[in-house]
Design a protein around this motif. Structure first.
Motif, short mmCIF file in Angstrom:
data_model
loop_
_atom_site.label_atom_id
_atom_site.label_comp_id
_atom_site.label_asym_id
_atom_site.label_seq_id
_atom_site.Cartn_x
_atom_site.Cartn_y
_atom_site.Cartn_z
N HIS A 4 0.84 -1.19 0.00
CA HIS A 4 0.00 0.00 0.00
C HIS A 4 0.87 1.24 0.00
CE1 HIS A 4 -3.58 -2.36 0.72
NE2 HIS A 4 -2.98 -2.96 1.75
N GLY A 8 -3.22 5.43 -2.60
CA GLY A 8 -3.79 4.17 -3.07
C GLY A 8 -5.12 3.89 -2.41
N GLU A 9 -5.74 2.75 -2.78
CA GLU A 9 -7.03 2.40 -2.22
C GLU A 9 -6.90 1.15 -1.37
OE1 GLU A 9 -10.21 2.07 -5.01
OE2 GLU A 9 -10.34 4.22 -5.28
N ASP A 11 -9.69 -1.43 1.30
CA ASP A 11 -11.00 -1.64 1.91
C ASP A 11 -10.86 -1.46 3.41
OD1 ASP A 11 -12.30 -2.15 -0.45
OD2 ASP A 11 -12.05 -4.32 -0.33
N ALA A 22 -14.52 1.07 0.00
CA ALA A 22 -13.23 1.49 -0.55
C ALA A 22 -12.85 2.85 0.05
CB ALA A 22 -13.30 1.58 -2.07
N HIS A 23 -11.60 2.97 0.45
CA HIS A 23 -11.07 4.19 1.06
C HIS A 23 -9.77 4.57 0.36
CE1 HIS A 23 -13.86 3.18 4.27
NE2 HIS A 23 -13.59 4.34 4.85
N THR A 24 -9.47 5.85 0.32
CA THR A 24 -8.19 6.35 -0.18
C THR A 24 -7.26 6.52 1.01
OG1 THR A 24 -9.32 7.53 -1.95
CG2 THR A 24 -7.08 8.22 -1.46
N VAL A 36 -7.40 7.30 6.61
CA VAL A 36 -8.04 7.04 5.32
C VAL A 36 -9.22 7.98 5.11
CG1 VAL A 36 -7.36 4.61 5.16
CG2 VAL A 36 -9.45 5.22 6.34
N CYS A 38 -13.05 7.94 3.19
CA CYS A 38 -14.07 7.10 2.56
C CYS A 38 -14.40 7.66 1.18
CB CYS A 38 -15.32 7.05 3.43
SG CYS A 38 -16.65 6.05 2.70
N ASN A 39 -14.39 6.79 0.17
CA ASN A 39 -14.70 7.23 -1.20
C ASN A 39 -16.20 7.43 -1.39
OD1 ASN A 39 -11.99 7.01 -1.69
ND2 ASN A 39 -12.14 5.12 -2.86
N TYR A 47 -7.65 4.52 10.27
CA TYR A 47 -7.83 3.28 9.52
C TYR A 47 -8.32 2.17 10.43
CZ TYR A 47 -6.69 -0.99 7.02
OH TYR A 47 -6.75 -2.23 6.42
#
Length: 192
Positions: A4, A8-9, A11, A22-24, A36, A38-39, A47
């Motif tokens: 990672h 990046g992404e 879960d 999915a989170h960035t 992180v 949340c997308n 996290y």
């Protein structure tokens, strides 16, 4: 295990959505994901891996680590001891506890009787503040403010000065003579 990187992404469990989404990745410490976004909802949070996923080392790695540090692991496991409020007050003189006043000065381990919070004891003294532990909470209160009352400033009203308009001279005071102003003539007493 996937590598990672920030941007990046991954879960992760979203604290706002209450779902694994999915989170960035916003921040990492070494190889560990720390923060992180949340997308789905756009919320930033610490996290939290998806349920069932862990970032702990596998059991084979732990076995080798255990054999090398078996003597230190038993010493490192210390049991946490919790002492109740009543046990802490047991050796103190609760019957002669003074009533709290911000004017009085207190010392560590002194028992205090507060009108609102009840019985408590001083756990820390910092300048003009004390931390007092009561049954439900620890409060920071002031102490030692009972010195002589602060000296109040003395008010001196401005002195009254007799002044006239700026274009006229001040009246002559006793014992001094004032020269006549130009254009004024002294009128002698006429005996006509």
């Amino acid at each position: 295990m996937a590598t990672h990187k920030v941007g990046g992404e991954v879960d992760a469990l979203c604290t706002r959505c209450k779902l694994t989404l999915a989170h960035t990745i916003l921040a990492m410490v070494g190889t560990k994901i720390v923060r992180v976004r949340c997308n789905t909802c756009g919320g930033d949070h610490a996290y939290r891996g998806a349920p069932g996923v862990t970032d702990r080392p596998s059991s084979s790695t732990t076995r080798t680590a255990r054999t090398s540090s078996s003597s230190t692991s038993s010493a490192a496991k210390a049991e946490k001891i919790i002492i109740s409020f009543d046990e802490q007050l047991a050796g103190k003189d609760v019957a002669n506890a003074p009533r709290y006043s911000p004017k009085d000065t207190y010392r560590v381990d002194q028992v205090i009787q507060h009108p609102t919070f009840g019985t408590g004891f001083v756990t820390a003294v910092r300048g003009d503040k004390v931390d007092i532990t009561f049954r439900t909470d620890t409060k920071t209160l002031v102490h030692g403010r009972g010195g002589a009352p602060a000296e109040r400033p003395v008010f001196n009203p401005p002195s009254r000065q007799t002044t006239g308009p700026a274009d006229k001279p001040l009246p002559a005071s006793e014992g001094t003579e004032q020269a006549p102003a130009p254009g004024d003539e002294a009128s002698p007493s006429s005996g006509d």
